[in-house]
Design an enzyme around this catalytic site. Sequence first.
Site, PDB file in Angstrom:
ATOM      1  CG  HIS A  47      -2.100  -0.909   1.051  1.00  0.00           C
ATOM      2  ND1 HIS A  47      -2.818  -1.428   2.110  1.00  0.00           N
ATOM      3  CD2 HIS A  47      -2.702  -1.393  -0.068  1.00  0.00           C
ATOM      4  CE1 HIS A  47      -3.801  -2.194   1.647  1.00  0.00           C
ATOM      5  NE2 HIS A  47      -3.738  -2.189   0.339  1.00  0.00           N
ATOM      6  CG  HIS A  81      -1.854  -6.536   1.659  1.00  0.00           C
ATOM      7  ND1 HIS A  81      -1.667  -5.871   0.462  1.00  0.00           N
ATOM      8  CD2 HIS A  81      -1.441  -5.688   2.630  1.00  0.00           C
ATOM      9  CE1 HIS A  81      -1.185  -4.667   0.702  1.00  0.00           C
ATOM     10  NE2 HIS A  81      -1.026  -4.531   2.010  1.00  0.00           N
ATOM     11  CB  CYS A 103       4.087 -10.765   4.452  1.00  0.00           C
ATOM     12  SG  CYS A 103       5.157 -10.683   5.910  1.00  0.00           S
ATOM     13  CG  HIS A 131      -6.257  -4.396   5.720  1.00  0.00           C
ATOM     14  ND1 HIS A 131      -5.359  -5.401   5.403  1.00  0.00           N
ATOM     15  CD2 HIS A 131      -5.547  -3.240   5.717  1.00  0.00           C
ATOM     16  CE1 HIS A 131      -4.160  -4.868   5.229  1.00  0.00           C
ATOM     17  NE2 HIS A 131      -4.252  -3.558   5.412  1.00  0.00           N
ATOM     18  CD  GLU A 133      -2.533  -9.124   7.627  1.00  0.00           C
ATOM     19  OE1 GLU A 133      -2.425  -9.805   8.673  1.00  0.00           O
ATOM     20  OE2 GLU A 133      -1.924  -8.043   7.463  1.00  0.00           O
ATOM     21  CB  THR A 172       0.600  -8.980  10.421  1.00  0.00           C
ATOM     22  OG1 THR A 172       0.403  -8.289   9.184  1.00  0.00           O
ATOM     23  CG2 THR A 172       0.420 -10.473  10.217  1.00  0.00           C
ATOM     24  CB  SER A 231      -3.510  -1.445   8.162  1.00  0.00           C
ATOM     25  OG  SER A 231      -3.832  -1.708   9.506  1.00  0.00           O
ATOM     26  CB  SER A 275       4.058  -0.230   2.424  1.00  0.00           C
ATOM     27  OG  SER A 275       3.105   0.628   3.018  1.00  0.00           O
TER      28      SER A 275
END
Length: 317
Positions: A47, A81, A103, A131, A133, A172, A231, A275
């Site tokens: 992001h 994500h 990740c 989100h 993730e 996370t 996030s 990021s």
Amino acid sequence: MKSKPPLRILLCAPRGFCAGVVRAIDAVEKALELYGAPVYVRHEIVHNKHVVDSLKAKGVVFIDELAEAPAGDRPVIFSAHGVAKAVPEEAEARNLLTIDATCPLVTKVHREAQAHHKRGRHVLLIGHRGHPEVVGTLGQLPDGATTLIGSVDEVEALVFPADAPLAFVTQTTLSVDDTREIVAALKRRFPAIHAPPLEDICYATTNRQEAVKRAAAEVEAVIVVGSANSSNSQRLREVAERAGCALAVLAPSVAAIEWPRFSGVRSLAITAGASAPEILVEEILDAFAARFDIAVETLTTAEESKFFPLPRALREA
């Protein structure tokens, strides 16, 4: 010549790219090297607009859904994500060449959720609705097998039998303090709930929050370099506010800084989300140096040496 006002700047360390982000960006760069353009990436690889735009300029095409990827041998990369199980299944059905840049710390959460489900436990996912993730983690289990919670109030509203087998996992990139409160509420309501074997909030999120918390107590203002849809960057701004900093702003780039807000500031901390590339921090420092007589210090709260190898598909290629 009018003298510039003095400004003390605390640079938080660690800040910026984490190992998972480095791995994801390197995966896209390596795919371009191996296969040439175009390379397709489902959703933003990370992001950050600066990162996304720089990759677009090299021939990367960002897509929202796999249906936008053409049939053939062009690689399609899954973002850092993570994705729901249905996504690689769809890719396999279409014989797409895929590279999973999720990740490894997100993959760890996926595996924890799957292990709990196999043991017959209902999984509670602490995270932010919508989100990417969270969408990916929810998509690891069948519908109804996971409940998403984002606050202590939502914990209090849960309705499960006293003997229901429960477990929880977390996104996370959450606020460490917020998550601690939610976990405490879960354990209070459901003493037998199964907790993760290790803390799911990643090392980079924890380290960056600790650094900005320390810095915010010493300065009048904090700038978090990062995108609004990041996030972990948003959480850094919130951490600075809660640490007592009166002016805590999120800035995707130097162009977003509202200079009148900093006219009377004499101490400032700068950090960057996981990021956000360091060049954005440097540009902001240069802009402050043009307006203030700056004295830069570094506040280091942790050393990071984590490294994740490239996805197997790229290593083997």
